[in-house]
Design a protein around this motif. Structure first.
Motif, PDB file in Angstrom:
ATOM      1  N   THR A 234       1.209 -87.311  22.176  1.00 59.09           N
ATOM      2  CA  THR A 234       1.328 -86.741  20.843  1.00 59.09           C
ATOM      3  C   THR A 234       2.794 -86.461  20.566  1.00 59.09           C
ATOM      4  O   THR A 234       3.428 -85.673  21.273  1.00 59.09           O
ATOM      5  CB  THR A 234       0.523 -85.431  20.721  1.00 59.09           C
ATOM      6  OG1 THR A 234      -0.860 -85.702  20.975  1.00 59.09           O
ATOM      7  CG2 THR A 234       0.672 -84.832  19.328  1.00 59.09           C
ATOM      8  N   VAL A 235       3.357 -87.110  19.561  1.00 60.12           N
ATOM      9  CA  VAL A 235       4.769 -86.935  19.226  1.00 60.12           C
ATOM     10  C   VAL A 235       4.955 -85.705  18.355  1.00 60.12           C
ATOM     11  O   VAL A 235       4.241 -85.519  17.354  1.00 60.12           O
ATOM     12  CB  VAL A 235       5.322 -88.172  18.492  1.00 60.12           C
ATOM     13  CG1 VAL A 235       6.761 -87.941  18.042  1.00 60.12           C
ATOM     14  CG2 VAL A 235       5.242 -89.402  19.392  1.00 60.12           C
ATOM     15  N   THR A 236       5.892 -84.844  18.739  1.00 61.20           N
ATOM     16  CA  THR A 236       6.217 -83.660  17.947  1.00 61.20           C
ATOM     17  C   THR A 236       7.734 -83.507  17.892  1.00 61.20           C
ATOM     18  O   THR A 236       8.471 -84.138  18.648  1.00 61.20           O
ATOM     19  CB  THR A 236       5.599 -82.384  18.545  1.00 61.20           C
ATOM     20  OG1 THR A 236       6.164 -82.153  19.851  1.00 61.20           O
ATOM     21  CG2 THR A 236       4.090 -82.495  18.653  1.00 61.20           C
ATOM     22  N   PHE A 237       8.194 -82.633  16.980  1.00 63.48           N
ATOM     23  CA  PHE A 237       9.626 -82.394  16.806  1.00 63.48           C
ATOM     24  C   PHE A 237       9.896 -80.891  16.831  1.00 63.48           C
ATOM     25  O   PHE A 237       9.209 -80.122  16.167  1.00 63.48           O
ATOM     26  CB  PHE A 237      10.116 -83.003  15.492  1.00 63.48           C
ATOM     27  CG  PHE A 237      10.017 -84.505  15.464  1.00 63.48           C
ATOM     28  CD1 PHE A 237      11.046 -85.298  15.957  1.00 63.48           C
ATOM     29  CD2 PHE A 237       8.874 -85.131  14.972  1.00 63.48           C
ATOM     30  CE1 PHE A 237      10.944 -86.685  15.950  1.00 63.48           C
ATOM     31  CE2 PHE A 237       8.765 -86.512  14.958  1.00 63.48           C
ATOM     32  CZ  PHE A 237       9.799 -87.293  15.448  1.00 63.48           C
ATOM     33  N   GLN A 238      10.891 -80.498  17.582  1.00 61.79           N
ATOM     34  CA  GLN A 238      11.178 -79.081  17.794  1.00 61.79           C
ATOM     35  C   GLN A 238      12.484 -78.650  17.123  1.00 61.79           C
ATOM     36  O   GLN A 238      13.156 -79.445  16.468  1.00 61.79           O
ATOM     37  CB  GLN A 238      11.269 -78.809  19.292  1.00 61.79           C
ATOM     38  CG  GLN A 238      12.401 -79.576  19.980  1.00 61.79           C
ATOM     39  CD  GLN A 238      12.406 -79.370  21.480  1.00 61.79           C
ATOM     40  OE1 GLN A 238      11.735 -80.087  22.212  1.00 61.79           O
ATOM     41  NE2 GLN A 238      13.185 -78.394  21.929  1.00 61.79           N
ATOM     42  N   SER A 239      12.820 -77.376  17.295  1.00 58.28           N
ATOM     43  CA  SER A 239      14.122 -76.815  16.902  1.00 58.28           C
ATOM     44  C   SER A 239      14.391 -76.854  15.408  1.00 58.28           C
ATOM     45  O   SER A 239      15.495 -77.145  14.965  1.00 58.28           O
ATOM     46  CB  SER A 239      15.259 -77.532  17.646  1.00 58.28           C
ATOM     47  OG  SER A 239      15.043 -77.560  19.034  1.00 58.28           O
ATOM     48  N   ARG A 240      13.389 -76.537  14.595  1.00 58.73           N
ATOM     49  CA  ARG A 240      13.619 -76.454  13.152  1.00 58.73           C
ATOM     50  C   ARG A 240      14.623 -75.347  12.848  1.00 58.73           C
ATOM     51  O   ARG A 240      14.680 -74.328  13.509  1.00 58.73           O
ATOM     52  CB  ARG A 240      12.308 -76.152  12.428  1.00 58.73           C
ATOM     53  CG  ARG A 240      11.332 -77.316  12.382  1.00 58.73           C
ATOM     54  CD  ARG A 240       9.995 -76.863  11.843  1.00 58.73           C
ATOM     55  NE  ARG A 240       9.371 -75.876  12.720  1.00 58.73           N
ATOM     56  CZ  ARG A 240       8.547 -74.915  12.325  1.00 58.73           C
ATOM     57  NH1 ARG A 240       8.263 -74.790  11.042  1.00 58.73           N
ATOM     58  NH2 ARG A 240       8.018 -74.075  13.186  1.00 58.73           N
TER      59      ARG A 240
END
Length: 329
Positions: A234-240
């Protein structure tokens, strides 16, 4: 007959990573953030609008919070990112022959790119490979590191020849090293994860619309790694950061939702980072764990980056040797 100017010219390899404050203290973090968040490649807002926000709000409030995060992961030999990048450079010393010097630098903070480029030139390196250790290309990482190297040359009378390392997000050596690392880490767990997340550093959605290939590179890395592992990622993106729309889905939100969807055991890998740092060791391994467990999770594991592992160094040796062809035998 006159003696040659440089009878034994050398070759330099400069490993470059993002950067780190000098100490896990608010004053040092403030200096670091001031440099980082003043980079026009990072914050693509006109300076006349951004600098009052940066100086008037962010640099007054964020340093103390960030310093606390750094304190939780700081090592005896310094920041994890700087320490690991230094270990990578040391492990690669001599890997390309006696005439190649391997050094390292940080885009923000120390050791600075300009200082190390100058040091390599003074050591006799007439050809330098700038190796930014970002597998996926992003203007806010790869391009700004290259910018700083080129700017250093602009101030030099006798410039060395320069090459830059291309992104290696889909390189077979990189994917194979990730596969081996993830499999070893999963095998060492005392639980079988219901879900495995591939968390990449986030970027504003606007950068994608402007043509930055980062989002596509991340998904291609995850696709290739998923195929190599034979399991879904599952691809996710962090550090908003800030109020702008960022790449989605967000890592913290996914972690909060997984237990409610029946995934109570999770493992996370961070394929966008070549070395563990505050974003992986604090944001994911500490705060990510807390988010997941508080939402009803049962087991959580953060799987380490390649770092200076045997497999990670072998991978770097392979891709760097490829870019040094024609300069070395």
């Amino acid at each position: 007959m006159n003696a040659p100017l440089n009878p034994a010219p050398r070759i330099g390899v400069l490993l470059v990573n993002l950067g780190t404050p000098d100490a896990p203290e608010p004053r040092a973090v403030k200096r670091y953030l001031a440099e980082f968040l003043s980079d026009r490649r990072v914050i693509e807002i006109p300076a006349v609008a951004w600098q009052p926000i940066l100086r008037g709000v962010i640099l007054r409030t964020r340093p103390a919070k960030s310093a606390h995060a750094y304190k939780q992961v700081w090592r005896e030999d310094g920041s994890p990112l700087a320490a690991i990048t230094r270990e990578q450079a040391a492990a690669l010393q001599g890997a390309f022959g006696p005439d190649v010097t391997v050094d390292y630098a940080m885009r923000y903070g120390r050791p600075a790119i300009a200082d190390r480029v100058q040091a390599l030139k003074q050591a006799g390196c007439e050809r330098i490979l700038i190796a930014s250790l970002y597998p996926q290309y992003c203007a806010a990482t790869t391009a700004t590191a290259n910018d700083r190297a080129f700017a250093a040359l602009a101030r030099m009378r006798w410039q060395p020849a320069l090459r830059t390392l291309p992104p290696y997000y889909d390189d077979p050596a990189y994917i194979e090293a990730l596969k081996a690392s993830v499999e070893a880490s999963l095998a060492a767990l005392d639980f079988a994860p219901d879900a495995v997340l591939a968390s990449f550093h986030g970027m504003p959605e606007r950068t994608r619309l402007l043509g930055d290939p980062y989002h596509d590179h991340c998904h291609e890395t995850a696709r290739l790694l998923s195929e190599a592992l034979g399991r879904e990622l599952t691809v996710t993106f962090q550090s908003r950061f800030g109020r702008a729309k960022w790449l989605e889905p967000a890592t913290d939100r996914v972690l909060a939702e997984l237990p409610g969807k029946g995934a109570r055991r999770v493992a996370i890998v961070a394929p966008g980072f070549s070395a563990d740092c505050v974003e992986t060791l604090e944001e994911i391994a500490i705060r990510g764990r807390e988010t997941f467990m508080e939402a009803g999770g049962a087991d959580f594991a953060y799987l380490p980056c390649l770092n200076a592992s045997e497999g990670g160094i072998a991978m770097l040796r392979t891709i760097l040797a490829r870019e040094l062809r024609g300069w070395i035998e």
